[in-house]
Design an enzyme around this catalytic site. Structure first.
Site, mmCIF file in Angstrom:
data_model
loop_
_atom_site.group_PDB
_atom_site.id
_atom_site.type_symbol
_atom_site.label_atom_id
_atom_site.label_comp_id
_atom_site.label_asym_id
_atom_site.label_seq_id
_atom_site.Cartn_x
_atom_site.Cartn_y
_atom_site.Cartn_z
ATOM 1 N N ALA A 190 0.858 -1.197 0.000
ATOM 2 C CA ALA A 190 0.000 0.000 0.000
ATOM 3 C C ALA A 190 0.885 1.235 0.000
ATOM 4 O O ALA A 190 2.109 1.142 0.185
ATOM 5 C CB ALA A 190 -0.895 0.008 1.230
ATOM 6 N N LYS A 191 0.300 2.372 -0.201
ATOM 7 C CA LYS A 191 0.995 3.645 -0.015
ATOM 8 C C LYS A 191 -0.053 4.724 0.166
ATOM 9 O O LYS A 191 -1.186 4.586 -0.304
ATOM 10 C CB LYS A 191 1.863 3.980 -1.234
ATOM 11 C CG LYS A 191 3.026 4.889 -0.890
ATOM 12 C CD LYS A 191 4.166 4.084 -0.287
ATOM 13 C CE LYS A 191 5.352 4.942 0.065
ATOM 14 N NZ LYS A 191 6.496 4.090 0.452
ATOM 15 N N GLY A 192 0.354 5.788 0.849
ATOM 16 C CA GLY A 192 -0.536 6.929 1.011
ATOM 17 C C GLY A 192 0.218 8.189 0.661
ATOM 18 O O GLY A 192 1.450 8.218 0.665
#
Ligand code: NAD
Length: 425
Positions: free
Chosen positions: A117-119
């Site tokens: 994931a990444k934000g």
């Protein structure tokens, strides 16, 4: 089914699109090598969940700004999604998607039970006061709240975020849950359930990868490091501690060159005091771009994506590149470097130390238990060294670059998880 590959028109492509283009190129290459069918390849090219949010921020002078935030879960077939949160003005959904995809392969490559994931929030954290930054962080977390959780998706620091950001995230999530949930985020301060050894873990992994790839005594080996932030400054420190001579570093404020070697600890103290490397009196100032072309043994890009390109790759003289940053080398540059005999230890291997110790932090949180720094260091070293050995051996066996071999292993493990689980319904 077909994969959406962003247009390659150079004039229109953003850095985020370029990063996603690179990530898809690497995936497609690995998928072809593994003989994956088109349906599975498309599934791996597509994020499972992708959320864009508007984050209103009340400034201290009473104004309200609205910035865009993102959270992308690329793949969750091997476990909860895992990946950092970036605060940077140029971040966009394409960049966050590319970074999430690289997290998926990285976790699979080093054998930890996470997806990727990444934000990101498109904001310059340096332009906000601490109170504004706290409000922004809490509101962004509130907007992505349905996605995150210790069993679902676990954020961590990345560019522009740190332990304090993680503490605010942990608190915001916990207040909503009604009890303390330390396992929702990693890279926390020790007092909130952080792990010993997490702070320098990405840099420690870069050091382990660099020394493994060097295969000779590091004594006197010359090093240039682009980016003197959380990853780059400690990578420079650890490499210097090993006997390497760090002759050049840069950050957003400037670039320095000291052919006799920098006292990295002294420079770190200067940066802590002044906010950047610029003006450091014990080195010469240099143009940013010149750092990539220095006659050094090892180059460590540790800032942002797409900095080694077809434009400067022909002039790179380092024999070894160890990617502290995610995505610093474009596929076109990769080809040039390979042809010139430059070894590249790819991001998904070289900077995996951070997510490895994040995983150890999460395991400790889930058990309400803690390990000594020695235990953490031994586990980190074991996982890094065995991943490095696997990549090196596959690269030699199949005539692949280290990046290609790392992707074949990482993508192959995720594909295998999909095949074993089957498709619902
Ligand atoms: P950071 O914000 O702490 O540091 C970034 C550094 O890059 C700063 O020193 C900044 O001044 C510098 N920089 C920005 N633009 C630059 C430019 N044009 N030229 C030279 N320097 C420039 O971020 P970080 O956490 O150290 O992350 C750096 C890279 O490492 C990113 O690619 C990130 O995704 C990757 N990474 C970070 C971690 C982690 O644990 N923090 C883990 C794995 C990978």
């Amino acid at each position: 089914m077909s994969i959406m590959v962003p247009s390659k028109t150079p004039a229109l492509i953003t850095p985020g699109q370029q990063a996603l283009d690179s990530a898809l190129h690497q995936l497609n290459h690995a998928a072809a090598h593994l003989g994956l069918d088109d349906g599975l390849r498309t599934m791996l090219a597509t994020p499972r969940r992708s959320l864009t949010v508007s984050v209103p921020v009340r400034r201290e002078d009473g104004r309200m700004d609205v910035v865009q935030g993102f959270r992308v879960q690329h793949n969750v077939s091997r476990g909860p999604a895992k990946g950092g949160i970036r605060f940077h003005p140029a971040t966009d959904i394409h960049e966050v998607t590319a970074l999430a995809m690289w997290m998926t392969w990285k976790c699979a490559l080093v054998g930890i039970p996470y997806g990727g994931a990444k934000g990101g929030v498109a904001v310059d954290p340096a332009a906000l006061t601490t109170i504004e930054l706290e409000r922004l962080t809490r509101r962004y977390v509130n907007e992505i709240l349905p996605l995150i959780g210790p069993e679902k998706d676990i954020p961590a620091p990345d560019v522009g975020t740190d332990e304090q950001t993680m503490a605010w995230i942990m608190d915001t999530y916990s207040v909503n849950a009604g009890y303390s949930v330390p396992g929702v985020v990693t890279g926390k301060p020790m007092t909130l359930g952080g792990s010993l050894g997490r702070t320098g873990s990405t840099s420690r992994g870069v050091q382990i990868a660099a020394l493994s790839a060097l295969g000779r005594s590091p004594e006197g080996v010359t090093v240039a490091v682009q980016g003197f932030g959380k990853v780059g400054a400690l990578a420079a420190q650890y490499l210097s501690d090993s006997g390497c001579k760090v002759v050049a570093v840069s950050d957003v404020t400037g670039a320095l060159y000291a052919p006799g070697g920098l006292d990295v600890a002294h420079l770190r103290a200067w940066v802590a005091e002044t906010g950047g490397v610029t003006g450091y009196p014990l080195a010469d100032a240099m143009a940013h771009d010149d750092l990539f072309e220095l006659d050094v043994d090892v180059l460590v890009p540790a800032a942002l994506e797409g900095v080694i390109t077809e434009a400067n790759a022909p002039r790179v003289r380092a024999r070894l590149i160890v990617e502290g940053a995610n995505g610093p080398t474009t596929p076109e540059a990769d080809e040039i470097l390979a042809a010139n005999g430059t070894t590249v230890v790819p991001d998904i291997l070289a900077n995996a130390g951070g997510v490895i110790v994040s995983y150890l932090e999460w395991v400790q949180n889930m058990q309400a238990f803690s390990w000594s720094s020695r235990e953490v260091e031994v586990k980190l070293r074991d996982l890094m060294e065995s991943a490095f050995a696997e990549v090196k051996s596959l690269s030699a066996e199949r005539g692949l670059t280290l990046r290609e071999a790392a992707h074949v292993i990482g993508v192959g493990r995720v594909a295998e998880a999909h095949s074993m689980r089957g498709l619902y319904p």
